[in-house]
Design a protein around this motif. Structure first.
Motif, PDB file in Angstrom:
ATOM      1  N   GLY A 179      22.697  47.872  50.795  1.00 13.82           N
ATOM      2  CA  GLY A 179      21.328  48.288  50.574  1.00 13.82           C
ATOM      3  C   GLY A 179      20.745  47.932  49.219  1.00 13.82           C
ATOM      4  O   GLY A 179      19.527  47.897  49.056  1.00 13.82           O
ATOM      5  N   TRP A 180      21.600  47.695  48.229  1.00 19.51           N
ATOM      6  CA  TRP A 180      21.125  47.326  46.878  1.00 19.51           C
ATOM      7  C   TRP A 180      22.130  46.306  46.349  1.00 19.51           C
ATOM      8  O   TRP A 180      23.178  46.669  45.836  1.00 19.51           O
ATOM      9  CB  TRP A 180      21.053  48.563  46.002  1.00 19.51           C
ATOM     10  N   TYR A 181      21.777  45.033  46.459  1.00 19.36           N
ATOM     11  CA  TYR A 181      22.762  43.973  46.202  1.00 19.36           C
ATOM     12  C   TYR A 181      23.241  43.949  44.754  1.00 19.36           C
ATOM     13  O   TYR A 181      24.389  43.572  44.484  1.00 19.36           O
ATOM     14  CB  TYR A 181      22.184  42.596  46.578  1.00 19.36           C
ATOM     15  N   ASN A 182      22.380  44.330  43.808  1.00 16.35           N
ATOM     16  CA  ASN A 182      22.811  44.312  42.397  1.00 16.35           C
ATOM     17  C   ASN A 182      22.805  45.712  41.793  1.00 16.35           C
ATOM     18  O   ASN A 182      22.424  45.918  40.640  1.00 16.35           O
ATOM     19  CB  ASN A 182      21.963  43.347  41.568  1.00 16.35           C
TER      20      ASN A 182
ATOM     21  N   TRP B  50      19.581  63.501  41.619  1.00 19.00           N
ATOM     22  CA  TRP B  50      20.647  63.674  40.629  1.00 19.00           C
ATOM     23  C   TRP B  50      22.012  63.258  41.165  1.00 19.00           C
ATOM     24  O   TRP B  50      23.020  63.432  40.473  1.00 19.00           O
ATOM     25  CB  TRP B  50      20.696  65.133  40.173  1.00 19.00           C
ATOM     26  N   CYS B  51      22.047  62.696  42.369  1.00 16.86           N
ATOM     27  CA  CYS B  51      23.332  62.364  42.991  1.00 16.86           C
ATOM     28  C   CYS B  51      23.829  60.979  42.584  1.00 16.86           C
ATOM     29  O   CYS B  51      23.065  60.100  42.192  1.00 16.86           O
ATOM     30  CB  CYS B  51      23.222  62.448  44.511  1.00 16.86           C
ATOM     31  N   CYS B  52      25.136  60.793  42.734  1.00 12.13           N
ATOM     32  CA  CYS B  52      25.787  59.574  42.275  1.00 12.13           C
ATOM     33  C   CYS B  52      25.733  58.466  43.321  1.00 12.13           C
ATOM     34  O   CYS B  52      25.163  58.610  44.395  1.00 12.13           O
ATOM     35  CB  CYS B  52      27.231  59.880  41.893  1.00 12.13           C
ATOM     36  N   LYS B  53      26.357  57.372  42.976  1.00  7.54           N
ATOM     37  CA  LYS B  53      26.379  56.167  43.800  1.00  7.54           C
ATOM     38  C   LYS B  53      27.093  56.439  45.123  1.00  7.54           C
ATOM     39  O   LYS B  53      28.026  57.245  45.184  1.00  7.54           O
ATOM     40  CB  LYS B  53      27.106  55.073  43.008  1.00  7.54           C
ATOM     41  N   SER B  54      26.674  55.757  46.168  1.00  8.45           N
ATOM     42  CA  SER B  54      27.244  56.009  47.500  1.00  8.45           C
ATOM     43  C   SER B  54      28.736  55.701  47.555  1.00  8.45           C
ATOM     44  O   SER B  54      29.453  56.262  48.386  1.00  8.45           O
ATOM     45  CB  SER B  54      26.505  55.178  48.554  1.00  8.45           C
TER      46      SER B  54
ATOM     47  N   ASN C   5      22.161  65.368  57.211  1.00  7.87           N
ATOM     48  CA  ASN C   5      21.144  66.314  57.651  1.00  7.87           C
ATOM     49  C   ASN C   5      19.743  65.709  57.608  1.00  7.87           C
ATOM     50  O   ASN C   5      18.875  66.043  58.427  1.00  7.87           O
ATOM     51  CB  ASN C   5      21.177  67.574  56.779  1.00  7.87           C
ATOM     52  N   LYS C   6      19.515  64.801  56.656  1.00  5.05           N
ATOM     53  CA  LYS C   6      18.210  64.155  56.531  1.00  5.05           C
ATOM     54  C   LYS C   6      18.071  62.927  57.421  1.00  5.05           C
ATOM     55  O   LYS C   6      16.992  62.344  57.530  1.00  5.05           O
ATOM     56  CB  LYS C   6      17.973  63.735  55.066  1.00  5.05           C
ATOM     57  N   GLY C   7      19.183  62.517  58.056  1.00  4.92           N
ATOM     58  CA  GLY C   7      19.159  61.300  58.864  1.00  4.92           C
ATOM     59  C   GLY C   7      19.007  60.041  58.025  1.00  4.92           C
ATOM     60  O   GLY C   7      18.424  59.045  58.461  1.00  4.92           O
ATOM     61  N   LEU C   8      19.538  60.082  56.803  1.00  2.00           N
ATOM     62  CA  LEU C   8      19.430  58.967  55.864  1.00  2.00           C
ATOM     63  C   LEU C   8      20.799  58.300  55.737  1.00  2.00           C
ATOM     64  O   LEU C   8      21.778  58.938  55.358  1.00  2.00           O
ATOM     65  CB  LEU C   8      18.970  59.494  54.501  1.00  2.00           C
ATOM     66  N   SER C   9      20.873  57.022  56.072  1.00  2.00           N
ATOM     67  CA  SER C   9      22.146  56.310  55.969  1.00  2.00           C
ATOM     68  C   SER C   9      22.472  56.026  54.508  1.00  2.00           C
ATOM     69  O   SER C   9      21.606  56.096  53.632  1.00  2.00           O
ATOM     70  CB  SER C   9      22.079  54.980  56.728  1.00  2.00           C
ATOM     71  N   ALA C  10      23.736  55.683  54.252  1.00  2.00           N
ATOM     72  CA  ALA C  10      24.143  55.337  52.885  1.00  2.00           C
ATOM     73  C   ALA C  10      23.366  54.126  52.390  1.00  2.00           C
ATOM     74  O   ALA C  10      22.990  54.042  51.212  1.00  2.00           O
ATOM     75  CB  ALA C  10      25.643  55.074  52.843  1.00  2.00           C
ATOM     76  N   ARG C  11      23.106  53.180  53.284  1.00  2.91           N
ATOM     77  CA  ARG C  11      22.345  51.983  52.913  1.00  2.91           C
ATOM     78  C   ARG C  11      20.918  52.363  52.519  1.00  2.91           C
ATOM     79  O   ARG C  11      20.396  51.894  51.496  1.00  2.91           O
ATOM     80  CB  ARG C  11      22.324  50.992  54.082  1.00  2.91           C
ATOM     81  N   GLU C  12      20.294  53.225  53.310  1.00  2.03           N
ATOM     82  CA  GLU C  12      18.929  53.655  52.999  1.00  2.03           C
ATOM     83  C   GLU C  12      18.892  54.467  51.706  1.00  2.03           C
ATOM     84  O   GLU C  12      17.949  54.359  50.909  1.00  2.03           O
ATOM     85  CB  GLU C  12      18.370  54.477  54.160  1.00  2.03           C
TER      86      GLU C  12
ATOM     87  N   LYS D 253      17.564  54.732  45.863  1.00  3.26           N
ATOM     88  CA  LYS D 253      18.018  54.760  44.473  1.00  3.26           C
ATOM     89  C   LYS D 253      17.532  53.524  43.709  1.00  3.26           C
ATOM     90  O   LYS D 253      17.195  53.598  42.516  1.00  3.26           O
ATOM     91  CB  LYS D 253      19.551  54.851  44.417  1.00  3.26           C
ATOM     92  N   HIS D 254      17.498  52.387  44.394  1.00  2.38           N
ATOM     93  CA  HIS D 254      16.978  51.153  43.789  1.00  2.38           C
ATOM     94  C   HIS D 254      15.531  51.358  43.351  1.00  2.38           C
ATOM     95  O   HIS D 254      15.150  51.042  42.219  1.00  2.38           O
ATOM     96  CB  HIS D 254      17.086  50.012  44.807  1.00  2.38           C
ATOM     97  N   HIS D 255      14.722  51.906  44.232  1.00  5.22           N
ATOM     98  CA  HIS D 255      13.318  52.126  43.907  1.00  5.22           C
ATOM     99  C   HIS D 255      13.165  53.163  42.801  1.00  5.22           C
ATOM    100  O   HIS D 255      12.295  53.035  41.931  1.00  5.22           O
ATOM    101  CB  HIS D 255      12.559  52.551  45.159  1.00  5.22           C
TER     102      HIS D 255
END
Length: 379
Positions: free
Chosen positions: A259-262, A328-332, A345-352, A357-359
């Motif tokens: 989800g965030w190449y760099n 405030w959460c860390c990297k996937s 619970n939010k239906g948010l994948s690790a990639r999403e 976090k990138h944005h």
């Protein structure tokens, strides 16, 4: 091309960059034909270097007589026009690496081609005839001359890249800040033997797009500089189709999976300031505190900045997390049952999550440097 933009979110000169791999200039070698043979696996290419006025053309002729490969011609505009036209058939973002002795020489080329290309100032060449002509490494030792060229190009509305060799200027991070404040859009760094520490220093010094160069020929090396601040990698001598294809495939796969190449390393693991997106609240002694001090942010300013940057996004809440918000959460890649439960619970994948976090990181970094520019203007 929109698929490429969704994957990497990279734009240069208002054009989508299909992959974060570039071809670096090699005088007498990298021209339109060279790029077209490799176009399937690069997103940008800097053709040249091209000498553009009397002193640098004389230097090119002297170097050619001594056995070096050089592009030698009588009329720079005609020669460049031919190359730029040939690249119209490609979706590779084109840059022209230029060697001139005065700001006026660069401005003249910019008036000829306007927004068709990126204009890269060659502050990299270390051949003595070019240094004596007032370009190449001369510009790293005389930064006032380099800044004057950047300003001359920006006055013509150009997108400006500066190609530098690490370890030549008195202070590489200071040089990066100076050319950014003069208006440069891209810094293209030959890392020499400095590695990712130099990338991190330059990343922390300015918000310019950063291209890392020198022996970055494997996926592992590319990911190393990406995780310390590079936006693209560039290849020169090893820019053969086989190497480029392998890098393109591996980086594309990593982007689609992660989800965030760099994505940066976390601050506590030696990451650059983009890693503030992964930091928790400053409630204990950790590497976050000296980082905030170094960039001139108080704890309260950091808290407010991050809360405002996350407001209205998918990261804005998360009651089950340590601090009540995914901001405030860390990297996937860091194990955390509370974060993962919240994402589920939010239906948010690790990639999403990583895209969010990138944005968030982009907003944080931009506001840090916007505030610095505002301070400079008011002082």
């Amino acid at each position: 091309m929109m698929e490429a933009y969704d994957r990497f979110e990279l734009l240069i000169n208002d054009r989508v960059v299909r992959t974060p791999i570039a071809i670096a200039s090699m005088a007498g070698i990298v021209d339109a034909a060279y790029v077209l043979e490799r176009a399937a696996h690069v997103g940008a290419a800097f053709i040249g270097g091209y000498s553009i006025d009397g002193p640098t053309l004389d230097a090119s002729r002297q170097m050619a007589e001594e056995g070096r490969k050089e592009f030698v011609y009588d009329d720079p505009v005609t020669a460049l026009s031919r190359e730029i036209d040939a690249l119209k058939q490609s979706d590779v973002v084109t840059g022209i690496n230029l060697r001139g002795s005065t700001p006026a020489a660069y401005a003249e080329i910019a008036r000829a081609f306007e927004d068709r290309v990126v204009y890269e100032i060659d502050a990299h060449c270390r051949q003595q005839p070019m240094i004596e002509a007032g370009c190449g490494e001369h510009l790293l030792r005389h930064p006032g001359d380099l800044i004057a060229i950047v300003r001359a190009l920006k006055a013509e509305g150009a997108t400006v890249s500066v190609k530098v060799r690490a370890g030549v200027a008195e202070n590489d991070a200071g040089l990066a800040r100076a050319v950014w404040k003069a208006g440069a859009d891209i810094i293209h760094v030959d890392l020499m033997d400095f590695g990712h520490n130099k990338v991190r220093q330059i990343r922390n010094a300015s918000p310019m797009m950063l291209i890392a160069n020198n022996s970055i020929t494997t996926f592992e090396k590319a990911m190393d500089v990406f995780s310390h601040g590079a936006d693209l990698v560039s290849l020169a001598r090893k820019s053969d189709p086989w190497t480029l294809a392998g890098l393109d495939a591996a980086i594309t796969r990593a982007a689609e999976e992660g989800g965030w190449y760099n994505a940066p390393k976390q601050i506590c693991r030696g990451g650059d300031i983009r890693g503030l997106a992964f930091c928790c609240m400053p409630v204990k002694t950790c590497p976050l505190l000296p980082t905030l001090e170094k960039i001139g942010l108080s704890r309260n300013e950091y808290l407010k900045l991050k809360q405002e940057a996350a407001k209205g996004t998918a990261l804005d809440d998360g009651k089950s997390t340590c601090f009540g918000s995914l901001a405030w959460c860390c990297k996937s890649s860091t194990p955390c049952m509370f974060r993962n439960m919240t994402l589920e619970n939010k239906g948010l994948s690790a990639r999403e999550y990583m895209r969010c976090k990138h944005h968030l990181s982009d907003r944080i970094v931009q506001r840090i440097f916007d505030a610095e520019e505002s301070t400079d203007e008011s002082s």
